[in-house]
Design a protein around this motif. Structure first.
Motif, PDB file in Angstrom:
ATOM      1  N   PHE A 110       0.774  -1.191   0.126  1.00 44.67           N
ATOM      2  CA  PHE A 110       0.067  -0.141  -0.130  1.00 44.67           C
ATOM      3  C   PHE A 110       0.799   1.239  -0.029  1.00 44.67           C
ATOM      4  O   PHE A 110       1.170   1.806   1.040  1.00 44.67           O
ATOM      5  CB  PHE A 110      -0.904  -0.047   1.096  1.00 44.67           C
ATOM      6  CG  PHE A 110      -2.104   1.018   0.986  1.00 44.67           C
ATOM      7  CD1 PHE A 110      -3.219   0.649   0.222  1.00 44.67           C
ATOM      8  CD2 PHE A 110      -2.217   2.087   1.812  1.00 44.67           C
ATOM      9  CE1 PHE A 110      -4.274   1.473   0.170  1.00 44.67           C
ATOM     10  CE2 PHE A 110      -2.908   2.911   1.757  1.00 44.67           C
ATOM     11  CZ  PHE A 110      -4.287   2.675   0.739  1.00 44.67           C
ATOM     12  N   ASN A 111       1.427   1.709  -0.900  1.00 40.10           N
ATOM     13  CA  ASN A 111       2.338   2.586  -1.063  1.00 40.10           C
ATOM     14  C   ASN A 111       1.483   3.811  -1.819  1.00 40.10           C
ATOM     15  O   ASN A 111       0.414   3.568  -2.219  1.00 40.10           O
ATOM     16  CB  ASN A 111       3.562   2.173  -2.155  1.00 40.10           C
ATOM     17  CG  ASN A 111       3.240   1.834  -3.526  1.00 40.10           C
ATOM     18  OD1 ASN A 111       2.224   2.319  -4.061  1.00 40.10           O
ATOM     19  ND2 ASN A 111       3.846   0.852  -4.147  1.00 40.10           N
ATOM     20  N   PRO A 112       2.459   4.978  -1.938  1.00 34.14           N
ATOM     21  CA  PRO A 112       1.598   5.953  -2.497  1.00 34.14           C
ATOM     22  C   PRO A 112       0.864   6.053  -4.050  1.00 34.14           C
ATOM     23  O   PRO A 112      -0.154   6.533  -4.138  1.00 34.14           O
ATOM     24  CB  PRO A 112       2.423   7.341  -2.370  1.00 34.14           C
ATOM     25  CG  PRO A 112       3.616   6.595  -1.322  1.00 34.14           C
ATOM     26  CD  PRO A 112       3.604   5.314  -1.480  1.00 34.14           C
ATOM     27  N   GLY A 113       1.614   5.285  -4.792  1.00 39.12           N
ATOM     28  CA  GLY A 113       0.978   4.917  -6.223  1.00 39.12           C
ATOM     29  C   GLY A 113      -0.259   4.298  -6.010  1.00 39.12           C
ATOM     30  O   GLY A 113      -1.370   4.637  -6.747  1.00 39.12           O
ATOM     31  N   LEU A 117      -4.292   5.289  -7.060  1.00 39.95           N
ATOM     32  CA  LEU A 117      -5.153   4.265  -7.909  1.00 39.95           C
ATOM     33  C   LEU A 117      -6.595   4.304  -7.106  1.00 39.95           C
ATOM     34  O   LEU A 117      -7.523   4.370  -7.788  1.00 39.95           O
ATOM     35  CB  LEU A 117      -4.358   3.326  -8.219  1.00 39.95           C
ATOM     36  CG  LEU A 117      -3.262   3.510  -9.276  1.00 39.95           C
ATOM     37  CD1 LEU A 117      -2.569   1.947  -9.453  1.00 39.95           C
ATOM     38  CD2 LEU A 117      -3.651   3.874 -10.614  1.00 39.95           C
ATOM     39  N   ILE A 118      -6.370   3.849  -6.075  1.00 40.63           N
ATOM     40  CA  ILE A 118      -7.375   3.342  -5.206  1.00 40.63           C
ATOM     41  C   ILE A 118      -8.494   4.816  -4.679  1.00 40.63           C
ATOM     42  O   ILE A 118      -9.605   4.638  -5.102  1.00 40.63           O
ATOM     43  CB  ILE A 118      -7.175   2.890  -3.892  1.00 40.63           C
ATOM     44  CG1 ILE A 118      -6.630   1.311  -4.097  1.00 40.63           C
ATOM     45  CG2 ILE A 118      -8.472   2.649  -2.799  1.00 40.63           C
ATOM     46  CD1 ILE A 118      -5.881   0.861  -2.924  1.00 40.63           C
TER      47      ILE A 118
END
Length: 173
Positions: A110-113, A117-118
């Motif tokens: 669960f990284n910033p990218g 997207l989420i």
């Protein structure tokens, strides 16, 4: 001898109902027979042991509950509106279900990218659901000449733009 005429409107209504409810029957059977024993229960067991983060349990629970809630919503709120049922199913429910499935299987970190997207997917799905809800209210309040989409035309335009921009963003990716 009287011949029966082909009633296109009646055929579209029947096809809409048949498509929505047949897919939901398959959807619920798939959820109960595959997802619960092979994904949801093991994720819950591993989460209690501390091997899996708790947010996976939320996604797996969402995978199980979404078809059931949608069938209930289709039977109560969207009853008598096959076009709204299909818009809800293909535009909101299927995409949200697929997103949750991909989140469990593909996106482990669960990284910033992934968070970006989420956030885009959730924003777009919320906007599309609101558009379907406004359309449902307009059909319900059909006697009103102004219509609910006309009353909220700026909001509907904003929601449509959000949905289109997120779709374009993911199309470019």
């Amino acid at each position: 001898m009287k011949t029966k005429r082909f009633n296109r409107e009646k055929m579209i209504r029947r096809a809409g109902y048949a498509l929505f409810w047949s897919w939901h029957l398959i959807f619920i059977l798939l959820t109960v027979t595959v997802l619960v024993p092979y994904i949801t229960i093991p994720i819950f067991q591993d989460a209690f042991k501390g091997l899996v983060p708790w947010h996976y349990t939320l996604y797996s629970t969402g995978l199980v509950l979404l078809p059931l809630i949608s069938a209930l919503l289709g039977a109560t709120r969207f009853r008598g509106q096959p076009v709204t049922l299909l818009r809800y199913f293909y535009g909101f429910e299927m995409t949200l279900w697929f997103f949750m499935l991909v989140r469990i299987i593909t996106f482990r970190d669960f990284n910033p990218g992934v968070a970006w997207l989420i956030a885009n997917i959730v924003l777009s799905q919320g906007a599309f659901f609101m558009l379907v809800w406004f359309q449902h209210k307009q059909v319900k309040e059909d006697s009103d000449s102004s219509g609910i989409l006309y009353k909220y035309s700026a909001t509907a335009l904003l929601l449509s733009t959000i949905t289109a921009m997120v779709g374009l963003y993911f199309g470019i990716l």
